[in-house]
Motif scaffolding. Structure first.
Motif, PDB file in Angstrom:
ATOM      1  N   ASP A 277     -25.909  35.047  81.262  1.00 32.42           N
ATOM      2  CA  ASP A 277     -27.341  35.353  80.900  1.00 32.42           C
ATOM      3  C   ASP A 277     -27.739  34.217  79.974  1.00 32.42           C
ATOM      4  OD1 ASP A 277     -25.805  35.907  78.804  1.00 32.42           O
ATOM      5  OD2 ASP A 277     -26.723  37.865  78.286  1.00 32.42           O
TER       6      ASP A 277
ATOM      7  N   LYS B 261     -29.142  30.511  78.602  1.00 38.99           N
ATOM      8  CA  LYS B 261     -29.810  29.245  79.008  1.00 38.99           C
ATOM      9  C   LYS B 261     -28.973  27.964  78.855  1.00 38.99           C
ATOM     10  CE  LYS B 261     -34.306  31.027  78.821  1.00 38.99           C
ATOM     11  NZ  LYS B 261     -35.693  31.105  77.985  1.00 38.99           N
TER      12      LYS B 261
ATOM     13  N   ASN C 293     -34.038  28.155  83.537  1.00 40.57           N
ATOM     14  CA  ASN C 293     -32.824  28.452  82.398  1.00 40.57           C
ATOM     15  C   ASN C 293     -32.341  27.102  82.086  1.00 40.57           C
ATOM     16  OD1 ASN C 293     -33.420  31.202  82.631  1.00 40.57           O
ATOM     17  ND2 ASN C 293     -32.194  31.252  84.518  1.00 40.57           N
TER      18      ASN C 293
ATOM     19  N   SER D  32     -40.516  32.260  74.624  1.00 36.15           N
ATOM     20  CA  SER D  32     -40.099  33.540  75.428  1.00 36.15           C
ATOM     21  C   SER D  32     -40.847  34.791  74.993  1.00 36.15           C
ATOM     22  CB  SER D  32     -38.616  33.229  76.060  1.00 36.15           C
ATOM     23  OG  SER D  32     -37.960  33.377  74.844  1.00 36.15           O
TER      24      SER D  32
END
Ligand SMILES: *Cc1c(COP(=O)(O)O)cnc(C)c1O
Length: 507
Positions: free
Chosen positions: A134, A136, A160, A502
């Motif tokens: 999960d 980046k 990502n 984000s």
């Protein structure tokens, strides 16, 4: 059976699979990942050489990256090489007179780095999926001019991922700089530093293994990796074109299958030529790998005396992508020369890093017989560009000229045992128009950049590539320059900005 990768600097405690090593980039102990045993090709040489570039790439990559599924690997190769190069051969050979030039510059940024850097982002994204991560990935890259652009071209807007490139402000060609500062993509950052490539590379390595930074990023689900040739996923794709080159010469009758050939490689960080050494370990009939340096001749001295010594003047030359005193990938070769003794290698590297100089013991030195080394000064670089032009109407860039000059010297010293010699041609000459124009017209052109390109195109037959023509009107997007001491701050700020962005999206 799974192939594992280990660090060059510690005993085999924490071995990784290929996909893990690609995600990790640099080992936590600052060593580089190497396979725990040398992979073996699954087919004989004749079968492999009959394949086209993508199929050959599959066969070679498969034995190094064996935890990737066949389907995944094939998808990566397709994405990397379909429609991205201007020739279906990917790396064609151009023979002029006795010289065989392996043209590695047909990719989107016109330098050999594209061959690996079109593929690395695919491998990295696949590796992330394989580990259901999960996180980046933040790619940190030091560039001597070509890696930065090629890495950004590969990673731009790849989901990502985020990429930060550091280049020496005074150490790249004007076209290289223009290519970088006009790079588009939401996830790219390009910054000039007030140091040279070695400063950029050393600090990037420090940041990659800076515990405080690494922990902070981990809290934001970000993990570092590298697009420099310290990453095994960058190195392995480069093995392919050595086989492909040999295959082309077998197919056109220049070489008999099994006959040995020499390669001359313009060398900076020692990644390109090390891939040739791996090709030899896999069974490609290579006699010598000629390590060609410019006036920054640390490697020439190393191979002739066994002393690795970076304590000397740093020269800015007309082949900027080789203006390097510390060649990261030499560590991998040294590791093998120490019979894979990590403790001995670590001791040698620590001496080199603290004292700037280290001497290879004779037992290790005797293992380096695959290499010979030459250095070429600025005058000979220009003369060689002109020689190839007047003799064969073939235009080469300054890096290729360095390798060509080394090849000519080597051939003169070994007239009685001549064998086919392949010169790695690493950049399109239009990336260095001022230098090439200077070489061909013998006066220092007053024109810069685009005027020089125009003048050069009037002189030679090679058309100006689209990627260069487009640059002229491309918008400058990255003007930031910073002192070397601010590199880690910049990394932290850039990556935490990302977090707030984000968040905004979620809100
Ligand atoms: C990077 C580069 C080199 C040197 O390759 P290394 O793998 O760093 O030894 C030579 N020529 C050009 C044009 C390059 O971009």
């Amino acid at each position: 059976m799974v192939l594992y990768y280990r660090s060059t600097r510690s005993e085999q405690t924490q071995n990784l699979t290929a996909s893990e090593a690609i995600l990790q980039g640099l080992a936590p102990d600052n060593g580089l990942y190497v396979p725990t045993q040398m992979p073996q090709l699954k087919e004989d040489l004749a079968t492999l050489l009959a394949k086209d570039y993508p199929a050959m790439a599959f066969s070679i990559l498969k034995v190094f990256l064996d935890d990737f599924s066949d389907d995944d690997l094939q998808a990566c190769i397709d994405a990397a090489y379909q429609d991205t190069f201007d020739t279906a051969d990917i790396t064609p050979i151009r023979s002029v007179g006795p010289h065989h030039f392996l043209e590695l510059f047909h990719g989107p940024t016109l330098a050999f780095k594209d061959v690996a850097l079109q593929l690395l982002p695919q491998l990295m994204v696949t590796a992330m999926k394989m580990h259901a991560s999960d996180k980046k990935v933040a790619i940190l890259t030091a560039t001597s001019g070509d890696t930065g652009k090629a890495a950004m071209a590969g990673f731009a807007d790849v989901p990502n991922t985020k990429i930060i490139v550091f280049y020496p402000q005074a150490g790249v060609s004007p076209i290289q700089k223009q290519q970088m500062i006009t790079q588009v993509g939401q996830n790219v950052t390009v910054v000039g530093i007030d140091g040279n490539f070695d400063d950029a590379q050393t600090n990037v390595k420090h940041i990659l293994n800076d515990n405080m930074i690494v922990k902070k990023l981990a809290r934001n689900h970000i993990q570092f990796s590298s697009a420099n040739s310290i990453n095994i996923g960058r190195l392995v794709p480069q093995i392919v074109y050595y086989f492909n080159a040999y295959g082309q010469l077998v197919q056109n009758g220049t070489v008999k299958l099994g006959e040995t050939v020499d390669f001359s490689v313009p060398t900076g960080n020692f990644g390109d030529i090390l891939a040739g050494w791996y090709a030899k370990q896999l069974g490609l009939p290579i006699n010598k790998l000629i390590c060609a340096s410019n006036a920054n001749n640390v490697l020439t001295d190393f191979f002739t005396t066994g002393v690795y010594n970076r304590k000397r003047d740093f020269h800015l030359t007309s082949s900027p992508s080789m203006d390097i005193l510390v060649s990261s990938n030499l560590e991998r070769l040294l590791f093998y020369s120490f019979d894979q003794d990590a403790a001995a290698l670590a001791k040698f590297m620590t001496t080199f890093e603290t004292k700037g100089r280290a001497e290879l013991p004779d037992t290790a030195r005797q293992k380096l017989t695959d290499f010979v080394a030459f250095s070429t000064d600025e005058v000979d670089t220009l003369t060689t560009i002109r020689l190839m032009q007047t003799k064969y109407q073939y235009t080469i860039d300054p890096h290729t000229a360095v390798a060509t000059h080394a090849a000519i010297q080597y051939s003169q010293e070994h007239k009685s045992e001549a064998r086919p010699l392949i010169i790695l041609s690493t950049a399109n000459p239009y990336k260095f128009p001022e230098v090439v124009l200077h070489a061909l017209t013998n006066h220092q052109p007053s024109e810069t950049d685009f005027a020089a390109i125009q003048a050069l195109s009037n002189l030679i037959e090679l058309p100006v590539p689209k990627a260069i023509r487009r640059l002229k009107h491309a918008k400058v997007l990255h003007e930031q320059t910073i002192p070397v001491a601010k590199m880690s701050d910049l990394v932290l700020n850039t990556l935490s900005e990302d977090k707030s962005k984000s968040k905004d999206v979620k809100n």
